[in-house]
Structures are given as structure tokens and as C-alpha cells.
Design an enzyme around this catalytic site. Structure first.
Site, PDB file in Angstrom:
ATOM      1  N   GLY A  27       0.842  -1.189   0.000  1.00  0.00           N
ATOM      2  CA  GLY A  27       0.000   0.000   0.000  1.00  0.00           C
ATOM      3  C   GLY A  27       0.878   1.241   0.000  1.00  0.00           C
ATOM      4  N   ARG A  28       0.330   2.337   0.490  1.00  0.00           N
ATOM      5  CA  ARG A  28       1.105   3.587   0.537  1.00  0.00           C
ATOM      6  C   ARG A  28       1.904   3.745   1.817  1.00  0.00           C
ATOM      7  NH1 ARG A  28      -1.869   8.327   0.142  1.00  0.00           N
ATOM      8  NH2 ARG A  28      -3.847   7.296   0.341  1.00  0.00           N
ATOM      9  N   GLU A  39       5.930   3.944   1.922  1.00  0.00           N
ATOM     10  CA  GLU A  39       6.675   5.113   1.437  1.00  0.00           C
ATOM     11  C   GLU A  39       7.036   6.067   2.571  1.00  0.00           C
ATOM     12  OE1 GLU A  39       3.154   8.131  -0.170  1.00  0.00           O
ATOM     13  OE2 GLU A  39       4.014   6.675  -1.535  1.00  0.00           O
ATOM     14  N   CYS A  44       3.994  -6.362  -2.289  1.00  0.00           N
ATOM     15  CA  CYS A  44       3.606  -5.166  -3.017  1.00  0.00           C
ATOM     16  C   CYS A  44       4.658  -4.061  -2.876  1.00  0.00           C
ATOM     17  CB  CYS A  44       2.214  -4.729  -2.574  1.00  0.00           C
ATOM     18  SG  CYS A  44       1.451  -3.491  -3.625  1.00  0.00           S
ATOM     19  N   HIS A  45       4.335  -2.959  -2.203  1.00  0.00           N
ATOM     20  CA  HIS A  45       5.278  -1.873  -1.975  1.00  0.00           C
ATOM     21  C   HIS A  45       6.079  -2.066  -0.682  1.00  0.00           C
ATOM     22  CE1 HIS A  45       2.902   0.000  -5.126  1.00  0.00           C
ATOM     23  NE2 HIS A  45       3.804   0.969  -5.208  1.00  0.00           N
ATOM     24  N   TYR A  63       5.593  -5.212  -6.234  1.00  0.00           N
ATOM     25  CA  TYR A  63       4.775  -4.611  -7.277  1.00  0.00           C
ATOM     26  C   TYR A  63       5.758  -4.075  -8.319  1.00  0.00           C
ATOM     27  CZ  TYR A  63       1.033  -2.226  -9.605  1.00  0.00           C
ATOM     28  OH  TYR A  63       0.125  -1.839 -10.552  1.00  0.00           O
TER      29      TYR A  63
END
Length: 194
Positions: free
Chosen positions: A91-92, A95, A121-122, A141
Site C-alpha cells: 500500500g502507501r 513510502e 507489493c510496496h 509490485y
């Protein structure tokens, strides 16, 4: 009676991918493991907002509001040495979580001690920031591939449906939530031998 399940640490943050936090959490509980969910700046009883990322035929994924995901352990006092394994959902959240020195130190502990470590993913953005991918194979990802390569890792191209997992030693990685059956199966195998 001896404990058969493992103690697993899961690091999440606001706008973690809903399925990548909720589904592994529930499946690992079902398998008899204890999963402690932590987030910098949050306490047990708090929640994080999640986001649902979907693949609907656009050039990238779409994002929709998800559920509230509960934090059940204290991040500030979480001792990685007390856990058998680590999960980093995507997800975000990765980051900004990768900017937290304590998150990076936790990740380094699992990498250096060869305890089972899963990222999806991330999530590998945090592995990159922790400096633990040099010479390692890692899936993610596809948009994270340049970061893995720049960090000295070898990006492992996922299957067409983003439903594959890659295992290298103690590291299990996957491109996105469609890979849940594959990566949770492989992570569970590592947990059984850890």
C-alpha cells in the site's frame, strides 16, 4: 502444553493495503500464530486507515477507502528479538514508514538473524531503505523494481496475474494481494521450520 504457533510482528501504517494487512493477519491467526500489529505513533486500541487497491484495466491500480485495521501492540516498546518473524504489507504506508529509523532497525534485525521475513507489493520499499537487499532476490509490485535494482537486489518478475511468490532463504516476497495463497503458504512453510 508447548506453544506451536510463532510470534509474528506486522508493521503497518495509514493507508496500508487493506487486503495485505487484513487477510494475512486473519489467516495466520487461523493457523495458530500470534500476530502483533504495530505502527509508529499509534498505541494498542488505535487503528490505521487502509486503502483497497484494485486492478481494473487501467495503466495502474485504482485506490478506494478500506477498513480500519486495529493496532494491538506498542510500536515504541516492540523488541524484534522477541518475535520469530516479520511481515511488511504494501500500500502507501511503506513510502513513509521507510523514513522511520526504528522501523529500519527492526527490519535489519530480521535480515541479520535470518528469521522469516515477508514483504508484499510496496513493502520491499522498506527493505530497500533498510539496506538489506544487496545481492538478494526480491519480488514486488512492478513499480518498485527500479528501487530494488538500485539497491543491489535482483528484481524477480512476477507472473502475469501478480499471483506468484518468490522465496530466497528467509525472505518471502510477492507482487500484490492476488499472491496471498502463494506467499502465505511459503511464509507458513518457513515458520514451521524456524
Amino acid at each position: 502444553m508447548a506453544r506451536t504457533g510463532k510470534k509474528i510482528l506486522m508493521i503497518v501504517g495509514d493507508f496500508v493495503e487493506d487486503y495485505e494487512a487484513m487477510v494475512p493477519y486473519q489467516m495466520l491467526l487461523m493457523l495458530g500464530h500470534e500476530v502483533s500489529t504495530v505502527c509508529p505513533g499509534k498505541r494498542p486500541g488505535d487503528t490505521v486507515a487502509t486503502a483497497i487497491h484494485d486492478f481494473e484495466g487501467h495503466q495502474t491500480y485504482t485506490e478506494k477507502p478500506g477498513h480500519r485495521f486495529a493496532i494491538n501492540a506498542e510500536f515504541a516498546s516492540a523488541d524484534p528479538a522477541a518475535f520469530d518473524a516479520l511481515i511488511i504489507p504494501g500500500g502507501r504506508a511503506p513510502e513513509y514508514l521507510r523514513l522511520d529509523p526504528q522501523v529500519l532497525n527492526m527490519v535489519r534485525h530480521f535480515a541479520e538473524t535470518s528469521k522469516p521475513l515477508a514483504a508484499i507489493c510496496h513493502g520491499p520499499q522498506i527493505l530497500v531503505a533498510a539496506g538489506v537487499l544487496a545481492g538478494r532476490e526480491c519480488s514486488s509490485y512492478p513499480a518498485v523494481a527500479p528501487e530494488i535494482t538500485a539497491a543491489g537486489g535482483k528484481y524477480m518478475t512476477p507472473g502475469e496475474g501478480l499471483d506468484t511468490a518468490h522465496v530466497e532463504g528467509n525472505l518471502v516476497t510477492a507482487p500484490a494481494w492476488p499472491a496471498h495463497p502463494a506467499w502465505i503458504r511459503e511464509f507458513h512453510k518457513l515458520l514451521e521450520t524456524a
